[in-house]
Design a protein around this motif. Structure first.
Motif, PDB file in Angstrom:
ATOM      1  N   GLN A   1       5.029  22.981  18.855  1.00  9.13           N
ATOM      2  CA  GLN A   1       3.746  22.677  18.218  1.00  9.13           C
ATOM      3  C   GLN A   1       2.662  23.629  18.725  1.00  9.13           C
ATOM      4  O   GLN A   1       1.566  23.221  19.088  1.00  9.13           O
ATOM      5  N   ARG A   2       2.992  24.912  18.768  1.00  7.68           N
ATOM      6  CA  ARG A   2       2.038  25.879  19.275  1.00  7.68           C
ATOM      7  C   ARG A   2       1.927  27.057  18.315  1.00  7.68           C
ATOM      8  O   ARG A   2       2.723  27.226  17.404  1.00  7.68           O
ATOM      9  N   TYR A   3       0.914  27.875  18.541  1.00 14.60           N
ATOM     10  CA  TYR A   3       0.584  28.959  17.616  1.00 14.60           C
ATOM     11  C   TYR A   3       1.434  30.215  17.828  1.00 14.60           C
ATOM     12  O   TYR A   3       1.999  30.755  16.879  1.00 14.60           O
ATOM     13  N   TRP A   4       1.544  30.681  19.081  1.00 13.57           N
ATOM     14  CA  TRP A   4       2.042  32.032  19.331  1.00 13.57           C
ATOM     15  C   TRP A   4       3.574  32.075  19.346  1.00 13.57           C
ATOM     16  O   TRP A   4       4.201  32.138  20.407  1.00 13.57           O
ATOM     17  N   GLY A   5       4.147  31.992  18.153  1.00 12.76           N
ATOM     18  CA  GLY A   5       5.593  32.034  17.986  1.00 12.76           C
ATOM     19  C   GLY A   5       5.898  32.433  16.549  1.00 12.76           C
ATOM     20  O   GLY A   5       4.986  32.577  15.725  1.00 12.76           O
ATOM     21  N   ALA A   6       7.159  32.590  16.250  1.00  8.92           N
ATOM     22  CA  ALA A   6       7.537  32.960  14.878  1.00  8.92           C
ATOM     23  C   ALA A   6       7.489  31.719  13.988  1.00  8.92           C
ATOM     24  O   ALA A   6       8.155  30.729  14.291  1.00  8.92           O
ATOM     25  N   PRO A   7       6.708  31.753  12.904  1.00  7.66           N
ATOM     26  CA  PRO A   7       6.664  30.587  12.013  1.00  7.66           C
ATOM     27  C   PRO A   7       8.053  30.269  11.447  1.00  7.66           C
ATOM     28  O   PRO A   7       8.841  31.175  11.163  1.00  7.66           O
ATOM     29  N   ILE A   8       8.342  28.986  11.323  1.00  3.95           N
ATOM     30  CA  ILE A   8       9.620  28.560  10.743  1.00  3.95           C
ATOM     31  C   ILE A   8       9.525  28.733   9.218  1.00  3.95           C
ATOM     32  O   ILE A   8       8.621  28.179   8.596  1.00  3.95           O
TER      33      ILE A   8
ATOM     34  N   THR B   1       6.194  26.454  15.088  1.00  2.00           N
ATOM     35  CA  THR B   1       6.764  27.778  15.302  1.00  2.00           C
ATOM     36  C   THR B   1       8.070  27.628  16.089  1.00  2.00           C
ATOM     37  O   THR B   1       8.386  26.542  16.563  1.00  2.00           O
ATOM     38  N   MET B   2       8.798  28.735  16.215  1.00  2.00           N
ATOM     39  CA  MET B   2      10.104  28.646  16.874  1.00  2.00           C
ATOM     40  C   MET B   2       9.992  28.846  18.381  1.00  2.00           C
ATOM     41  O   MET B   2       9.188  29.649  18.849  1.00  2.00           O
ATOM     42  N   ASP B   3      10.825  28.124  19.092  1.00  5.25           N
ATOM     43  CA  ASP B   3      11.022  28.316  20.527  1.00  5.25           C
ATOM     44  C   ASP B   3      11.259  29.808  20.792  1.00  5.25           C
ATOM     45  O   ASP B   3      12.033  30.450  20.071  1.00  5.25           O
ATOM     46  N   THR B   4      10.620  30.352  21.817  1.00  3.03           N
ATOM     47  CA  THR B   4      10.802  31.791  22.069  1.00  3.03           C
ATOM     48  C   THR B   4      12.232  32.118  22.506  1.00  3.03           C
ATOM     49  O   THR B   4      12.632  33.273  22.454  1.00  3.03           O
ATOM     50  N   PHE B   5      12.978  31.107  22.933  1.00  2.00           N
ATOM     51  CA  PHE B   5      14.380  31.367  23.271  1.00  2.00           C
ATOM     52  C   PHE B   5      15.189  31.784  22.037  1.00  2.00           C
ATOM     53  O   PHE B   5      16.253  32.368  22.160  1.00  2.00           O
TER      54      PHE B   5
END
Ligand SMILES: [Zn+2]
Ligand SMILES: [Zn+2]
Length: 828
Positions: free
Chosen positions: A430-437, A497-501
């Motif tokens: 539930q955060r901004y700085w990641g790849a949108p699903i 957004t997606m988990d950075t993993f």
């Protein structure tokens, strides 16, 4: 060659020239055998720390060594660039956009890596936050979605109160957030998962293929996957249309069940207590237990508390009615979320039954004994023979496990089942700085994947970052409101957004074709380079990143996108860098900054110290004296060669090794012995520390050799020894060796030279016969290594048994050794 070693000048010069000449740029294909050397890419936090320097110095020695050995080496670097710190920095400092913060940090850290002289092919650099990269992260998500491997479901998930987002099970350590340490709560939320459980069996079985991984990492993965074989048994609930299905590894004890315990969160609980008037009491209990950590709930020390639901179920094998409870020690995530209470044969059940006064029924008797339930002080968990078990009486319990399971299967009451501890991977954040699903929700069509042609789904730039518990993207109408790709009607975008993993599960494929636009990579290039031959990183990724990457590779293999089933053939997990016995950290005030060390001593010294101070997999204790020592050593190498450089330049190309005798032969022997040792230490074992000590000894030998009168030494032997010294030291200290290499008349980079090969004959010690006299009379002839110093010769001769006999019982007055000739012993 200048008289003084000026590391600043030397390092700047060669970093510039290497870049200008593209020395480390690697073509995609070659006739040489390939070698893919990879270090785990960093999160761009802003500055390198010593742990990074260690990680990359290890990788650089391997990459340079393999290149010199003749391999076609891929050695790339990039940035794991999405993630919370950028967003938190934006909130804290206000005004700095996560994209800018990340971009600036990447620029800084790239510069630092270049100053360390690491041999990366910078043309292959990737950053996971760039749209040209995350376009393919989203594309890969869609491939998993189309395979049914990505799905959304409502579940009780881990919520970090500080990070204000959900976490995967793998990110929860001892009930706390693995990233920030804040307590983790359970929340009921609809989230996206990857079905890693479909691959549990393969992930487990293929651990056998990981011969080049540390055992501790393999054991951790095995334990995390947690396979167990057992039996599922159905118990009908009295007066309900429901069935309680229990998973047990001990079906042989089924006749001993006297109660049943469900996890408080078990979905049946609500139904069972409905209308009993005890709903409030149960709800309170469930709430309290849910907030306990998993560790506490399964600990042996914690008091086991149960609460009756008032319901009963039927044991299918004997038709008995047994009470159904809920208990704090039963976890929904394990097995089927319930356990059958067999007090006589399970210690936890025994304690629970004693406390709540449930019957204890013995169904397995130890050989030659007759257990009395009333007298038992603990459960009997060992092997024995079945009793009180109807047609199975008299059967050894190890056989009964199979026989009872078969019986249950025949009757339709149960089945053989393999169970795993591994749960599906929760990937939405539930955060901004990641790849949108890349998913759209349409009122008419439901969940619709974004068409591949519309990727990437771009992160909007102007967003309020303050965490509210839902994704900041949800408050950005320009992002949320869209058109359904299926029907063209109004639709809303997924805002998590997606988990950075997820981003880091596939970056090692991207390096093979970093600018590819027709797909995530070019298949021929991925096939050329994968698997990674040597992966190097911290052991903290033993489960998270390494398990996810293995899962991803298997999925991609099944989709025929890659040809390997395992991504990393060999894994090295380097130890930590400690100061005063503890990990360097800001809060402890014991941080040594790589920048300071490089500014004071140069990159070559920093690298050499880090590689010399400890074997790579061990923890390394920082030592200022150790750094000083390495700096002095490099100066010593410089001062050794500086006055000789011109003479070496004009020396004959190869020393006629076979003809050398005495000190020359000894110098050759040390040179080739060192080549052999360093090659073995690096090549076979990554023992960089012992390799460096061997090089230091070679330098000592060279200093002694240099002191000999010029007529006693051979210019060709000297040159051979110094060339070897430079070549062996080059992977550790790439700048100074490159400078001296040039100064001693070589053309072409030292880093493109073949690795030196030792000469077996040169290593063999030459032996000569010397004479042993007592009081001037010849008494013995002895074979000793040629070239021994006076002291060494004295010691050697006095140690010989035959000589000891000569002087036994006499007084030793004096020993006069004459190297390579004789030893005269004066006795009384
Ligand atoms: Zn957290
Ligand atoms: Zn639609």
């Amino acid at each position: 060659m200048k008289e003084k070693y000026d590391f600043q000048e030397v390092e700047k010069k060669w970093q510039g020239r290497w870049a200008a000449e593209n020395l480390y740029v690697v073509p995609d294909f070659s006739d040489r055998p390939k070698y893919y050397c990879l270090e785990m890419f960093p999160y761009p936090s802003g500055k390198l720390h010593m742990g990074h320097v260690r990680n990359y110095s290890i990788g650089d020695v391997v990459a340079r060594f393999k290149t010199m050995e003749g391999y076609h080496v891929l050695h790339p670097m990039g940035w794991d660039a999405f993630g919370l710190p950028a967003e938190n920095a934006a909130i804290k400092h206000g005004g700095i956009h996560p994209a800018d913060w990340t971009g600036d940090n990447i620029d800084n850290m790239r510069e630092q890596l270049k100053q360390l002289g690491i041999s990366y092919d910078w043309n292959r650099e990737v950053a996971t936050c760039h749209p040209e990269y995350y376009r393919w992260t989203q594309w890969l998500f869609l491939q998993l979605f189309h395979q049914g491997l990505a799905y959304k479901k409502q579940a009780a998930v881990n919520w970090c109160t500080d990070c204000a987002t959900v976490l995967a099970n793998e990110q929860v350590k001892d009930g706390s957030c693995e990233r920030c340490g804040a307590p983790v709560e359970k929340r009921e939320l609809a989230q996206w998962f990857f079905k890693i459980t479909d691959y549990a069996e393969r992930l487990l079985k293929d651990i056998d293929l990981l011969g080049g991984w540390p055992d501790k990492v393999k054991i951790m993965q095995e334990h995390w996957i947690g396979r167990s074989e057992g039996t599922e048994i159905d118990f009908k609930v009295v007066g309900h249309d429901e069935v309680i299905t229990v998973f047990t590894t001990r079906p042989d004890t089924i006749f001993g069940v006297t109660y049943m315990v469900l996890a408080p969160e078990h979905p049946l609980v609500e139904k069972l207590v409905a209308g009993t008037g005890r709903e409030a009491e149960i709800k309170e209990f469930v709430r309290n237990v849910s907030n306990m950590s998993e560790i506490d709930r399964t600990s042996n020390e914690i008091e086991k508390i149960g609460l009756p639901t008032g319901a009963y179920c039927i044991n299918p094998v004997n038709g008995e009615k047994v009470p159904v409870l809920i208990g704090n020690y039963v976890l929904l995530e394990y097995g089927t979320g319930c356990v059958m209470g067999v007090a006589a044969h399970d210690q936890r059940d025994f304690e629970f039954a004693k406390k709540y006064d449930f019957p204890i029924r013995v169904v397995i008797q130890p050989p030659g004994e007759d257990l009395d339930p009333a007298a038992m002080e603990g459960a009997y968990e060992e092997e024995g023979v079945l009793v009180n078990s109807e047609q199975f009486d008299g059967m050894p319990n190890t056989e009964a496990i199979k026989a009872i399971t078969e019986y249950l299967e025949q009757k339709g009451w149960g089945r053989f089942r393999v169970n795993f501890r591994l749960r599906d991977w929760l990937i939405s954040r539930q955060r901004y700085w990641g790849a949108p699903i890349p998913i759209v929700y349409c009122e008419r069509c439901g969940t619709v994947p974004v068409p591949e042609s519309e990727l990437p789904v771009l992160l909007p730039r102007e967003v309020e970052f303050r965490p509210t518990g839902q994704s900041p993207l949800a408050e950005c109408p320009e992002f949320v409101n869209t058109v359904c790709p299926a029907c063209g009607g109004p639709a809303k975008r997924e805002t998590d957004t997606m988990d950075t993993f997820m981003c880091s599960s596939w970056y090692y494929f991207r390096y093979t074709s970093p600018r590819e636009t027709a797909g995530p990579w070019d298949k021929a290039k991925v096939d050329r380079w994968l698997p990674v031959d040597q992966y190097i990183g911290g052991v903290e990724h033993a489960i998270l990143h390494l398990l996810y990457s293995r899962f991803f590779t298997k999925v991609l293999y099944d989709l025929k996108l890659v040809s390997v089933q395992e991504p990393f053939t060999n894994l090295l997990t380097q130890g930590m860098v400690l100061k005063d016995g503890t990990k360097m950290s800001k809060s402890k005030g014991n941080v040594i900054s790589p920048e300071d060390i490089v500014a004071r001593y140069g990159a070559d010294t920093a690298r050499l110290f880090i590689l010399f101070a400890a074997p790579p997999e061990r923890d390394l204790e920082w030592s200022d004296q150790g750094v000083e020592g390495c700096y002095r050593f490099l100066n010593r190498v410089w001062r050794l060669v500086a006055p000789l450089a011109d003479k070496i330049k004009s020396a004959a190309d190869d020393a006629p090794r076979a003809k050398q005798v005495g000190a020359n032969r000894e110098m050759l022997r040390v040179t080739h012995g060192t080549i052999k040792k360093v090659t073995d230490d690096i090549g076979a074992r990554f023992n960089f520390n012992t390799a460096v000590s061997a090089i230091m000894e070679l330098v000592n030998a060279l200093y002694q050799y240099k002191e000999l009168p010029e007529t006693d030494r051979d210019q060709g032997v000297l040159r051979e020894a110094i060339d070897a010294l430079l070549l062996l030291l080059a992977p550790f200290a790439p700048h100074i060796t490159e400078e001296i290499w040039e100064a001693t008349g070589h053309t072409g980079s030292i880093h493109s030279q073949p690795w030196p090969v030792y000469d077996e004959l040169a290593i063999k010690e030459e032996e000569i016969t010397i004479v042993v006299q007592t009081n001037g009379k010849v008494r013995e002839r002895l074979l000793v290594p040629a070239g021994l110093s006076a002291d060494a010769l004295r010691e050697k001769v006095l140690g010989e048994p035959r000589v000891q006999q000569l002087i036994e019982g006499k007084k030793l007055v004096k020993v006069i050794p004459v190297p390579d000739k004789l030893v005269n012993i004066v006795i009384k």
